[in-house]
Design an enzyme around this catalytic site. Structure first.
Site, PDB file in Angstrom:
ATOM      1  CB  SER A 242      -4.262   5.014  -8.680  1.00  0.00           C
ATOM      2  OG  SER A 242      -4.839   6.198  -9.170  1.00  0.00           O
TER       3      SER A 242
ATOM      4  CB  ILE B 261       2.390   5.928  -2.555  1.00  0.00           C
ATOM      5  CG1 ILE B 261       1.592   6.808  -1.582  1.00  0.00           C
ATOM      6  CG2 ILE B 261       1.510   4.872  -3.190  1.00  0.00           C
ATOM      7  CD1 ILE B 261       0.500   7.613  -2.246  1.00  0.00           C
TER       8      ILE B 261
ATOM      9  CE1 TYR C  40       0.245   7.525  -6.747  1.00  0.00           C
ATOM     10  CE2 TYR C  40      -1.353   7.953  -8.486  1.00  0.00           C
ATOM     11  CZ  TYR C  40      -1.036   7.389  -7.265  1.00  0.00           C
ATOM     12  OH  TYR C  40      -1.986   6.679  -6.579  1.00  0.00           O
ATOM     13  CB  ALA C  41       0.278   8.173 -14.283  1.00  0.00           C
ATOM     14  CB  ALA C  42       5.348   6.447 -14.919  1.00  0.00           C
ATOM     15  CB  SER C  43       5.014   4.499  -9.989  1.00  0.00           C
ATOM     16  OG  SER C  43       3.914   5.176  -9.413  1.00  0.00           O
ATOM     17  CE  LYS C  44      -0.122   3.869  -7.097  1.00  0.00           C
ATOM     18  NZ  LYS C  44      -0.018   2.912  -5.978  1.00  0.00           N
TER      19      LYS C  44
ATOM     20  CG  ASN D 119      -1.486   1.335   1.549  1.00  0.00           C
ATOM     21  OD1 ASN D 119      -2.386   1.817   0.872  1.00  0.00           O
ATOM     22  ND2 ASN D 119      -0.949   1.988   2.584  1.00  0.00           N
TER      23      ASN D 119
END
Length: 256
Positions: free
Chosen positions: A167, A118, A180-184, A116
């Site tokens: 996410s 981040i 952030y989007a890249a990591s998700k 969980n």
């Protein structure tokens, strides 16, 4: 027309995954051995409380000892079988194996690995900070891979589960959140492929990706203020949806 719409909804859920329904019996998780990362605040904190209500045995990890101690105290009040704390910075590669080793030693095995945590990242236009992006991938992606890799033999023994917090930003790119989007997105690719490989090898470990919308955690609300206008949903309900989906061993869960 209503029946057609209903059928389309059922078909879409069948393709995409699982939509959260509030029909889960927490008692089924009594005595479960659970490691929750990022458990000092937000969704991780609420996940810990729900497992505690079920009577699970917990190892909670985060960086801030004082915050973790407060969560531990409440978990014990709610009925946790036991709660252990492990302080760790998931940006440090050496810390990850140590967390798993301590968790296994304390719990005597593992049934649920809940990933969980981040890394903190600003919600703003991309300004070319590659170093921050590299660090964020270390915390949000590579640490998940490390923890899952070390945990797999123990989860295989228990026929356990890996629960990955993701996410909608990992499904649909949004502005202000490129790193952030890249990591998700990376989590989606790796754990989706790993799920297939476990099935091919008849390894009885489930992987659940939890795709969450905007949740009313303090950090999220601070970041997105004045930038987005969209519905916000409670962390307590999101956490219960996560636990439900993991226990149900579904591939993907969408909340809301």
């Amino acid at each position: 027309m209503g029946s057609v719409r209903g059928w389309c909804t059922i078909a879409l859920v069948g393709i995409l995954g699982y939509l959260y329904m509030d029909n889960f019996n927490l008692a089924s998780l009594a005595n479960a051995r659970v490691l929750v990362t990022g458990a000092s605040t937000g969704i991780g904190e609420e996940i810990a409380y729900h497992y505690a209500r079920a009577g699970a045995e917990l190892v909670l990890t985060a960086r801030r000892e004082h915050a973790l101690q407060k969560v531990k105290t409440k978990c014990m009040e709610l009925g946790a079988k036991n709660v252990f704390l492990v302080l760790a910075d998931m940006g440090e590669p050496a810390a990850r194996k140590q967390v798993l080793d301590q968790a296994i030693s304390l719990l005597g095995g593992l049934d649920y690995l809940v990933l969980n945590h981040i890394g903190a990242t600003p919600f703003k236009l991309w300004e070319g900070d590659v170093n921050h992006t590299r660090w964020l991938m270390e915390v949000n992606f590579l640490s998940y891979v490390d923890l899952a890799s070390v945990a797999l033999p123990y989860l295989t023994q228990s026929k356990g589960s890996i629960i990955v917090l993701s996410s909608m930003a990992g499904k649909v790119p949004i502005p202000y959140a490129g790193p952030y989007a890249a990591s998700k997105f990376a989590l989606e690719g790796f754990f989706g492929a790993l799920r297939h490989e476990l099935t091919m090898q008849d390894i009885p470990v489930s992987i659940t990706l939890c795709i969450l919308g905007l949740i009313n955690t303090e950090s999220a609300m601070e970041k997105v203020k004045d930038k987005v206008t969209m519905p916000v949903y409670p962390a307590q309900d999101a956490a219960l949806a996560v636990i439900n989906a993991g226990a149900s061993r579904v591939h993907e869960m969408y909340y809301p």
